[in-house]
Design a protein around this motif. Structure first.
Motif, PDB file in Angstrom:
ATOM      1  N   VAL A  51       0.834  -1.198   0.000  1.00  3.57           N
ATOM      2  CA  VAL A  51       0.000   0.000   0.000  1.00  3.57           C
ATOM      3  C   VAL A  51       0.872   1.253   0.000  1.00  3.57           C
ATOM      4  O   VAL A  51       1.472   1.589   1.004  1.00  3.57           O
ATOM      5  N   PRO A  52       0.971   1.946  -1.147  1.00  5.17           N
ATOM      6  CA  PRO A  52       1.694   3.214  -1.130  1.00  5.17           C
ATOM      7  C   PRO A  52       0.861   4.267  -0.390  1.00  5.17           C
ATOM      8  O   PRO A  52      -0.335   4.398  -0.623  1.00  5.17           O
ATOM      9  N   ILE A  53       1.504   4.971   0.515  1.00  4.04           N
ATOM     10  CA  ILE A  53       0.814   5.996   1.300  1.00  4.04           C
ATOM     11  C   ILE A  53       1.433   7.330   0.954  1.00  4.04           C
ATOM     12  O   ILE A  53       2.632   7.537   1.122  1.00  4.04           O
ATOM     13  N   GLY A  54       0.611   8.222   0.429  1.00  4.46           N
ATOM     14  CA  GLY A  54       1.108   9.516  -0.009  1.00  4.46           C
ATOM     15  C   GLY A  54       0.627  10.644   0.873  1.00  4.46           C
ATOM     16  O   GLY A  54      -0.486  10.632   1.376  1.00  4.46           O
ATOM     17  N   GLN A  55       1.502  11.622   1.038  1.00  3.53           N
ATOM     18  CA  GLN A  55       1.170  12.820   1.787  1.00  3.53           C
ATOM     19  C   GLN A  55       1.008  13.964   0.791  1.00  3.53           C
ATOM     20  O   GLN A  55       1.708  14.025  -0.216  1.00  3.53           O
ATOM     21  N   TRP A  56       0.067  14.867   1.093  1.00  6.24           N
ATOM     22  CA  TRP A  56      -0.228  15.944   0.151  1.00  6.24           C
ATOM     23  C   TRP A  56      -0.625  17.205   0.884  1.00  6.24           C
ATOM     24  O   TRP A  56      -1.018  17.161   2.056  1.00  6.24           O
ATOM     25  N   GLU A  57      -0.518  18.326   0.170  1.00  7.76           N
ATOM     26  CA  GLU A  57      -1.009  19.620   0.637  1.00  7.76           C
ATOM     27  C   GLU A  57      -1.611  20.378  -0.533  1.00  7.76           C
ATOM     28  O   GLU A  57      -1.168  20.221  -1.670  1.00  7.76           O
ATOM     29  N   CYS A  58      -2.604  21.188  -0.228  1.00  7.47           N
ATOM     30  CA  CYS A  58      -3.189  22.109  -1.200  1.00  7.47           C
ATOM     31  C   CYS A  58      -3.190  23.489  -0.540  1.00  7.47           C
ATOM     32  O   CYS A  58      -3.902  23.717   0.437  1.00  7.47           O
ATOM     33  N   ASP A  59      -2.369  24.386  -1.069  1.00  5.07           N
ATOM     34  CA  ASP A  59      -2.212  25.730  -0.513  1.00  5.07           C
ATOM     35  C   ASP A  59      -3.350  26.618  -1.013  1.00  5.07           C
ATOM     36  O   ASP A  59      -3.409  26.959  -2.196  1.00  5.07           O
ATOM     37  N   LEU A  60      -4.251  26.972  -0.125  1.00 11.73           N
ATOM     38  CA  LEU A  60      -5.421  27.777  -0.491  1.00 11.73           C
ATOM     39  C   LEU A  60      -5.072  29.244  -0.710  1.00 11.73           C
ATOM     40  O   LEU A  60      -5.849  29.972  -1.317  1.00 11.73           O
ATOM     41  N   THR A  61      -3.904  29.668  -0.227  1.00 13.07           N
ATOM     42  CA  THR A  61      -3.494  31.065  -0.400  1.00 13.07           C
ATOM     43  C   THR A  61      -2.685  31.263  -1.677  1.00 13.07           C
ATOM     44  O   THR A  61      -2.359  32.385  -2.028  1.00 13.07           O
TER      45      THR A  61
END
Length: 162
Positions: A51-61
């Motif tokens: 199971v590959p586990i990925g971390q992510w972010e979405c910058d709303l600014t």
């Protein structure tokens, strides 16, 4: 053939319950999340080594700028490090899953809540599969500045390559 999901997950949760879902830690000026051992351990127990586990972010600014770990690129079948816009990544979600994700995302931003959702995706150059999306807003003062979390494949839904 469309993959089936045995027990889909779909719910919203208050930020004070963040620790129940994952520990995000302090991430000021970081490109990716700190390691999240509890969630990694759970996924590894469900499908050891697969199971590959990925971390992510979405910058709303910053116009919804995305930051992904290598595993997220792998899940979506995109070359690691490629520039991907949010619109491009959302296009990989199957229609019903995309609608549910957008609804929970808007609710999370408006009401300062995290969410967990199983979504069906159609990666580039790979068969359809189910992915668990865990997200939580990051607040600075009275503003939500980004969403961040984890993405990992639901064991048994991804075919023989995962």
């Amino acid at each position: 053939m469309k993959p089936t999901h045995p027990l889909p997950v779909h719910h919203s949760w208050p930020l004070y319950e963040r620790a129940r879902f994952f520990e995000l830690g302090q991430l000021h000026r970081c490109e990716t999340l700190d390691p999240i051992p509890d969630v990694v351990d759970v996924a590894a127990r469900l499908a050891p080594g697969r199971v590959p586990i990925g971390q992510w972010e979405c910058d709303l600014t910053d116009n919804n700028r995305l930051s992904w770990s290598d595993a997220v690129y792998d899940i979506f079948g995109i070359p690691r490090g490629a520039a991907v816009t949010r619109d491009e990544s959302v296009a990989f979600y199957c229609e019903g899953s995309r609608a549910a994700m957008e609804k929970l995302r808007a609710y999370a931003i408006k009401h300062r809540r995290g969410f967990t959702l199983d979504v069906e995706i159609k990666p580039a150059q790979a068969p359809r599969r189910w992915m668990r999306l865990i997200a939580a807003p990051v607040c600075v003062d009275d503003s939500i500045v980004r969403l961040q979390g984890l993405k990992f494949l639901v064991p048994g839904s991804a075919g023989p390559e995962f």
